[in-house]
Design a protein around this motif. Structure first.
Motif, short mmCIF file in Angstrom:
data_model
loop_
_atom_site.label_atom_id
_atom_site.label_comp_id
_atom_site.label_asym_id
_atom_site.label_seq_id
_atom_site.Cartn_x
_atom_site.Cartn_y
_atom_site.Cartn_z
N TRP A 12 -9.93 -0.42 -5.38
CA TRP A 12 -8.88 -1.38 -5.75
C TRP A 12 -9.42 -2.79 -5.90
CZ3 TRP A 12 -4.89 0.55 -7.91
CH2 TRP A 12 -4.38 1.77 -7.51
N TRP A 20 -6.27 -1.99 -13.64
CA TRP A 20 -4.81 -2.15 -13.45
C TRP A 20 -4.34 -3.46 -14.03
CZ3 TRP A 20 -0.46 0.02 -10.65
CH2 TRP A 20 -0.61 1.39 -10.43
N VAL A 77 1.50 -8.30 -0.05
CA VAL A 77 0.15 -8.14 0.50
C VAL A 77 -0.57 -7.04 -0.28
CG1 VAL A 77 -1.12 -7.38 2.54
CG2 VAL A 77 0.83 -8.88 2.81
N ILE A 79 -4.77 -5.39 -1.10
CA ILE A 79 -6.20 -5.44 -0.78
C ILE A 79 -7.02 -5.87 -2.00
CG2 ILE A 79 -6.79 -3.05 -1.40
CD1 ILE A 79 -8.06 -2.84 1.42
N LEU A 83 -5.70 -7.98 -8.54
CA LEU A 83 -4.25 -7.77 -8.68
C LEU A 83 -3.46 -8.92 -8.06
CD1 LEU A 83 -4.14 -3.92 -8.36
CD2 LEU A 83 -3.18 -5.26 -10.22
N ALA A 102 -5.08 -8.96 1.44
CA ALA A 102 -5.31 -8.47 2.81
C ALA A 102 -5.15 -6.95 2.85
CB ALA A 102 -4.30 -9.10 3.78
N ASP A 103 -5.82 -6.35 3.81
CA ASP A 103 -5.63 -4.94 4.10
C ASP A 103 -4.41 -4.84 5.02
OD1 ASP A 103 -5.65 -2.39 5.19
OD2 ASP A 103 -7.83 -2.29 5.35
N ARG A 120 6.22 -0.17 -3.37
CA ARG A 120 6.30 0.67 -4.59
C ARG A 120 4.91 1.27 -4.76
NH1 ARG A 120 7.53 -1.85 -10.60
NH2 ARG A 120 5.27 -2.17 -10.66
N PHE A 121 4.75 2.50 -4.32
CA PHE A 121 3.50 3.26 -4.49
C PHE A 121 2.28 2.56 -3.88
CE2 PHE A 121 5.98 4.61 -8.39
CZ PHE A 121 6.28 5.87 -7.93
N GLY A 122 2.49 1.83 -2.76
CA GLY A 122 1.35 1.10 -2.17
C GLY A 122 1.00 1.51 -0.76
N PHE A 125 -2.60 4.90 0.67
CA PHE A 125 -4.05 4.74 0.60
C PHE A 125 -4.70 4.41 1.94
CE2 PHE A 125 -1.95 3.74 -3.36
CZ PHE A 125 -2.60 4.58 -4.24
N PHE A 126 -3.93 4.45 3.02
CA PHE A 126 -4.48 4.11 4.33
C PHE A 126 -5.29 5.28 4.89
CE2 PHE A 126 -0.27 1.80 4.38
CZ PHE A 126 -0.82 0.55 4.14
C1 LIG Z 1 -0.54 2.42 -7.14
S1 LIG Z 1 -0.87 0.71 -6.85
C2 LIG Z 1 0.78 0.03 -6.77
C3 LIG Z 1 0.81 -1.45 -6.95
C4 LIG Z 1 2.19 -2.10 -6.94
N1 LIG Z 1 2.93 -1.83 -5.73
C5 LIG Z 1 2.98 -1.69 -8.13
O1 LIG Z 1 3.94 -0.93 -8.01
O2 LIG Z 1 2.64 -2.14 -9.24
C6 LIG Z 1 -1.36 0.75 -5.16
C7 LIG Z 1 -1.69 -0.60 -4.60
O3 LIG Z 1 -1.97 -0.49 -3.21
C8 LIG Z 1 -3.01 -1.41 -2.90
N2 LIG Z 1 -3.64 -1.02 -1.63
C9 LIG Z 1 -4.38 0.07 -1.37
N3 LIG Z 1 -4.77 0.08 -0.08
C10 LIG Z 1 -4.26 -1.04 0.50
C11 LIG Z 1 -4.31 -1.60 1.81
N4 LIG Z 1 -4.97 -0.99 2.79
N5 LIG Z 1 -3.68 -2.78 2.04
C12 LIG Z 1 -3.02 -3.41 1.04
N6 LIG Z 1 -2.93 -2.92 -0.22
C13 LIG Z 1 -3.55 -1.75 -0.49
C14 LIG Z 1 -3.92 -1.35 -4.09
O4 LIG Z 1 -4.79 -2.45 -4.20
C15 LIG Z 1 -2.91 -1.25 -5.24
O5 LIG Z 1 -2.58 -2.51 -5.75
#
Ligand SMILES: C[S@@+](CC[C@H](N)C(=O)[O-])C[C@H]1O[C@@H](n2cnc3c(N)ncnc32)[C@H](O)[C@@H]1O
Length: 287
Positions: A12, A20, A77, A79, A83, A102-103, A120-122, A125-126
């Motif tokens: 990312w 993206w 927030v 990572i 973006l 930030a993570d 929203r889909f974020g 990924f943890f």
């Molecule tokens: C599928 S994208 C969705 C982005 C946004 N929410 C949207 O709907 O357009 C997933 C997002 O999660 C972020 N992400 C992944 N791991 C993360 C973490 N540990 N902390 C913060 N953001 C994270 C990625 O950088 C990415 O922007």
């Protein structure tokens, strides 16, 4: 060396984030209806404070900001530096939304500060999602709400099932995906999602299916829309990672196969492909 797992790996802060940014407007259009459903589930009220986790280029943060108004606050927030850069560039000057690189699983967040944890889909990924949600819970007020949208399983999501099926036999097989490894489909099992939230300390967990047709390609003609859908699929997401190191002739064959697979989807100046998500809600206990 372990086989590359194309379903999970997303860099990312690097290439994935940069791609993206390139496709941000189209990706926002594709995810808008899912984000709106999650915002309705969150039911933000005027003056509330919202934490938008993995906010990407900030579209949902700005929608939430419009709902909470000038007296409210949204902290987006993510990572990914590219973006967050795009989110800051797109944000109107007077928005109550601010953005932070930030993570979310470990970032220092203000304690007991937010009324809503949104995504929203974020949140898929943890590496340790239970620990991440327990950490983020500390930033919430007692009684705060959680609302997020995440993908259901791959088999239910034609936008990935169709292209990945189409390239079988063209591209050397990749490792079978671990359904629980960090990645877009890691929250596909609703029992797992409920366990993660419950062990992280949340109550009132509710998980409801939400299906929508995703506008995958756009163009003046159906042919142009199909070309557009194929281009994007080759550039962003699991298929782009499956093809990343492949020679041009394999990429060309894969492109033809994906186009044929998409040709069966409806749409006149678009390619409409089925997407299947969960809308997840929960609550931070009052004490
Ligand atoms: C599928 S994208 C969705 C982005 C946004 N929410 C949207 O709907 O357009 C997933 C997002 O999660 C972020 N992400 C992944 N791991 C993360 C973490 N540990 N902390 C913060 N953001 C994270 C990625 O950088 C990415 O922007």
């Amino acid at each position: 060396m372990a086989e590359k797992d194309v379903y999970q790996v997303a860099d990312w802060s690097g290439q994935s984030g940069e791609r993206w940014v390139v496709y941000q407007a189209r990706l926002d259009a594709m995810m808008a209806v899912f984000g709106q459903a999650a915002i309705e589930a969150a039911a933000p009220a005027t003056g509330e404070r919202v934490l938008d986790v993995g906010c990407g280029a900030g579209a949902s943060s700005l929608d939430l900001a419009a709902r909470v108004g000038a007296g409210g606050h949204v902290l987006g927030v993510d990572i990914s530096e590219p973006l967050i850069g795009r989110a800051r560039a797109l944000a109107p000057q007077d928005t109550p939304a601010v953005f932070q690189v930030a993570d979310a699983s470990s970032a220092e967040l203000p304690e007991g500060a937010f009324d809503i944890l949104f995504s929203r889909f974020g949140v898929m990924f943890f590496h340790d999602p239970t620990a991440a949600f327990a950490h983020m819970r500390r930033a919430l007020k007692p009684g705060a709400r959680v609302a997020f949208v995440c993908w259901r399983g791959m088999a239910e999501n034609d936008w990935v099932r169709l292209p990945m099926g189409a390239i079988k036999g063209i591209v050397p097989p990749t490792a079978p995906p671990d359904p629980e490894a960090p990645g877009p489909f890691s929250f596909g099992d609703q029992g797992r999602v409920a366990r993660i939230l419950t062990v992280a300390g949340f109550t009132d967990v509710a998980i409801a299916p939400f299906n929508a047709s995703i506008p995958f390609g756009k163009g003046e003609t159906r042919d142009a829309a199909l070309d557009d859908a194929v281009e994007m699929t080759l550039e962003v997401g699991p298929l782009s990672r499956a093809l990343a190191d492949q020679p041009d002739d394999i990429r060309a064959r894969a492109s033809v196969a994906v186009r044929a697979a998409f040709a069966g989807c409806p749409g006149e100046r678009s390619v409409m492909i089925d997407g299947a998500a969960w809308i997840v809600t929960a609550r931070n206990p009052v004490s």
